[in-house]
Design an enzyme around this catalytic site. Structure first.
Site, PDB file in Angstrom:
ATOM      1  N   LYS A   1      -9.740   5.142   6.341  1.00  0.00           N
ATOM      2  CA  LYS A   1      -8.385   4.798   5.895  1.00  0.00           C
ATOM      3  C   LYS A   1      -8.386   3.676   4.867  1.00  0.00           C
ATOM      4  CE  LYS A   1      -4.977   5.525   9.507  1.00  0.00           C
ATOM      5  NZ  LYS A   1      -4.164   4.787  10.485  1.00  0.00           N
TER       6      LYS A   1
ATOM      7  N   LYS B   1     -11.255  -1.422  -1.116  1.00  0.00           N
ATOM      8  CA  LYS B   1     -10.899  -2.205   0.060  1.00  0.00           C
ATOM      9  C   LYS B   1     -11.993  -1.941   1.089  1.00  0.00           C
ATOM     10  CE  LYS B   1      -5.982  -1.142  -0.783  1.00  0.00           C
ATOM     11  NZ  LYS B   1      -4.769  -0.410  -0.327  1.00  0.00           N
TER      12      LYS B   1
ATOM     13  N   THR C   1       1.394  10.069   3.990  1.00  0.00           N
ATOM     14  CA  THR C   1       0.302  10.795   3.338  1.00  0.00           C
ATOM     15  C   THR C   1      -1.070  10.487   3.939  1.00  0.00           C
ATOM     16  OG1 THR C   1       0.564   9.080   1.679  1.00  0.00           O
ATOM     17  CG2 THR C   1       1.354  11.276   1.108  1.00  0.00           C
TER      18      THR C   1
ATOM     19  N   ASP D   1       0.878  -1.148   0.000  1.00  0.00           N
ATOM     20  CA  ASP D   1       0.000   0.000   0.000  1.00  0.00           C
ATOM     21  C   ASP D   1       0.935   1.223   0.000  1.00  0.00           C
ATOM     22  OD1 ASP D   1      -2.335   1.627   0.449  1.00  0.00           O
ATOM     23  OD2 ASP D   1      -1.764   1.733   2.567  1.00  0.00           O
ATOM     24  N   LEU D   2       0.409   2.381  -0.315  1.00  0.00           N
ATOM     25  CA  LEU D   2       1.268   3.575  -0.375  1.00  0.00           C
ATOM     26  C   LEU D   2       1.031   4.522   0.811  1.00  0.00           C
ATOM     27  CD1 LEU D   2       3.210   5.558  -1.784  1.00  0.00           C
ATOM     28  CD2 LEU D   2       1.350   6.194  -3.298  1.00  0.00           C
ATOM     29  N   ASP D   3      -0.188   5.061   0.875  1.00  0.00           N
ATOM     30  CA  ASP D   3      -0.488   6.063   1.900  1.00  0.00           C
ATOM     31  C   ASP D   3      -0.406   5.464   3.300  1.00  0.00           C
ATOM     32  OD1 ASP D   3      -1.219   8.248   0.074  1.00  0.00           O
ATOM     33  OD2 ASP D   3      -2.926   6.990  -0.446  1.00  0.00           O
TER      34      ASP D   3
ATOM     35  N   GLU E   1       0.193  -3.180   4.765  1.00  0.00           N
ATOM     36  CA  GLU E   1      -0.959  -2.276   4.876  1.00  0.00           C
ATOM     37  C   GLU E   1      -1.010  -1.535   6.209  1.00  0.00           C
ATOM     38  OE1 GLU E   1      -3.639  -0.921   3.918  1.00  0.00           O
ATOM     39  OE2 GLU E   1      -3.904  -1.679   1.907  1.00  0.00           O
ATOM     40  N   ASP E   2      -1.493  -0.315   6.189  1.00  0.00           N
ATOM     41  CA  ASP E   2      -1.666   0.434   7.445  1.00  0.00           C
ATOM     42  C   ASP E   2      -3.126   0.583   7.836  1.00  0.00           C
ATOM     43  OD1 ASP E   2      -2.237   2.246   5.317  1.00  0.00           O
ATOM     44  OD2 ASP E   2      -2.114   3.887   6.758  1.00  0.00           O
TER      45      ASP E   2
ATOM     46  N   SER F   1      -2.463   0.717  -4.290  1.00  0.00           N
ATOM     47  CA  SER F   1      -3.039   1.867  -3.592  1.00  0.00           C
ATOM     48  C   SER F   1      -4.348   2.243  -4.247  1.00  0.00           C
ATOM     49  CB  SER F   1      -2.082   3.060  -3.667  1.00  0.00           C
ATOM     50  OG  SER F   1      -2.748   4.238  -3.250  1.00  0.00           O
ATOM     51  N   ALA F   2      -5.348   2.529  -3.410  1.00  0.00           N
ATOM     52  CA  ALA F   2      -6.654   2.946  -3.941  1.00  0.00           C
ATOM     53  C   ALA F   2      -6.625   4.387  -4.436  1.00  0.00           C
ATOM     54  CB  ALA F   2      -7.712   2.809  -2.850  1.00  0.00           C
TER      55      ALA F   2
HETATM   56  C1  G6P Z   1      -5.812   5.527  -0.236  1.00  0.00           C
HETATM   57  C2  G6P Z   1      -5.901   6.284   1.068  1.00  0.00           C
HETATM   58  C3  G6P Z   1      -7.320   6.742   1.323  1.00  0.00           C
HETATM   59  C4  G6P Z   1      -7.855   7.516   0.132  1.00  0.00           C
HETATM   60  C5  G6P Z   1      -7.789   6.640  -1.118  1.00  0.00           C
HETATM   61  C6  G6P Z   1      -8.252   7.373  -2.368  1.00  0.00           C
HETATM   62  O1  G6P Z   1      -6.419   4.299  -0.069  1.00  0.00           O
HETATM   63  O2  G6P Z   1      -5.481   5.456   2.132  1.00  0.00           O
HETATM   64  O3  G6P Z   1      -7.321   7.557   2.461  1.00  0.00           O
HETATM   65  O4  G6P Z   1      -9.191   7.901   0.343  1.00  0.00           O
HETATM   66  O5  G6P Z   1      -6.448   6.226  -1.303  1.00  0.00           O
HETATM   67  O6  G6P Z   1      -7.329   8.387  -2.661  1.00  0.00           O
HETATM   68  P1  G6P Z   1      -7.540   9.487  -3.770  1.00  0.00           P
HETATM   69  O7  G6P Z   1      -6.186  10.163  -3.837  1.00  0.00           O
HETATM   70  O8  G6P Z   1      -7.877   8.784  -5.057  1.00  0.00           O
HETATM   71  O9  G6P Z   1      -8.617  10.382  -3.317  1.00  0.00           O
HETATM   72 MG    MG Z   2      -2.806   3.147   3.502  1.00  0.00          MG
END
Ligand code: G6P
Ligand code: MG
Length: 208
Positions: A39, A139, A11, A3-5, A163-164, A108-109
């Protein structure tokens, strides 16, 4: 798969700050528990969670505008990020997986992920990055991780995810993958292995 964020870069707090700004503007309460549920969840799914306790209801067109507004705040916040904003040990963690002869994918979503990967200077570390715009179910649905496995040409059972978010751990398990949680047991009690941060990640622990 990573996962990224909140895993590779800090972030998650910027997503949170952008949602908080929107929440304050529309008078919707946003406490820690609600923020935790948001999240890892995609933009629209997160908005729907925020609006559960909004003082009024919103039309579809208004929701689209609210989601866009949150994104504009977030894009502003990530506008100045660079390689120095990678979390300590993040680059080393991904590199160690590659050095072990394993493939790496980003799951990452976030539709801002490609821009972030470039800014952080780690785009080339991934054999495959899922295009979040092509994922229909957020997710905790396993879709994004299954897409990552298929992009790598690897069976889900052979994958390990980092994942966080609780939604991310649930998504990994639903995909039949092992889940490493980055964070606190309070939130991530379902993780197979729990680490305080990405710097503690050691791939040799997972190789037979
Ligand atoms: C990740 C983050 C979420 C965020 C989602 C969509 O999964 O953890 O907090 O809502 O991405 O991000 P975006 O940049 O497309 O709004
Ligand atoms: Mg995350």
């Amino acid at each position: 798969m990573f996962d990224l964020d909140g895993v590779l870069a800090d972030t998650a707090v910027l997503h949170r700050a952008a949602w908080q700004q929107l929440a304050d503007e529309i008078g919707a309460p946003l406490d820690e528990a609600t923020a935790g549920r948001m999240k890892g969840v995609d933009r629209r799914g997160s908005l729907d969670i925020l609006l559960e306790r909004a003082p009024r209801s919103y039309s579809e067109a208004e929701k689209v505008a609210l989601a866009a507004r949150k994104n504009s705040y977030y894009v502003e916040l990530i506008g100045r990020l660079g390689p120095q904003d990678l979390l300590p040990g993040a680059r080393a963690a991904v590199e160690s997986v590659r050095r072990a002869g394993l493939k790496t994918a980003l799951a990452s979503a976030s539709r801002n992920a490609p821009q972030l990967l470039d800014r952080l200077g780690i785009a080339a570390l991934f054999d495959y990055a899922v295009d979040a715009g092509r994922i229909a179910r957020s997710k905790p649905d396993p879709e994004i991780f299954l897409a990552a496995a298929s992009g790598l040409g690897v069976a889900p059972e052979e994958c390990l995810g980092v994942e966080d978010a609780a939604a991310g751990i649930a998504a990994l398990h639903a995909a039949g993958m092992a889940a490493v949680g980055i964070g606190r047991a309070q939130e991530l009690d379902k993780a197979d292995v729990l680490l305080p941060d990405i710097a503690a990640f050691d791939i040799s622990r997972f190789i037979a």
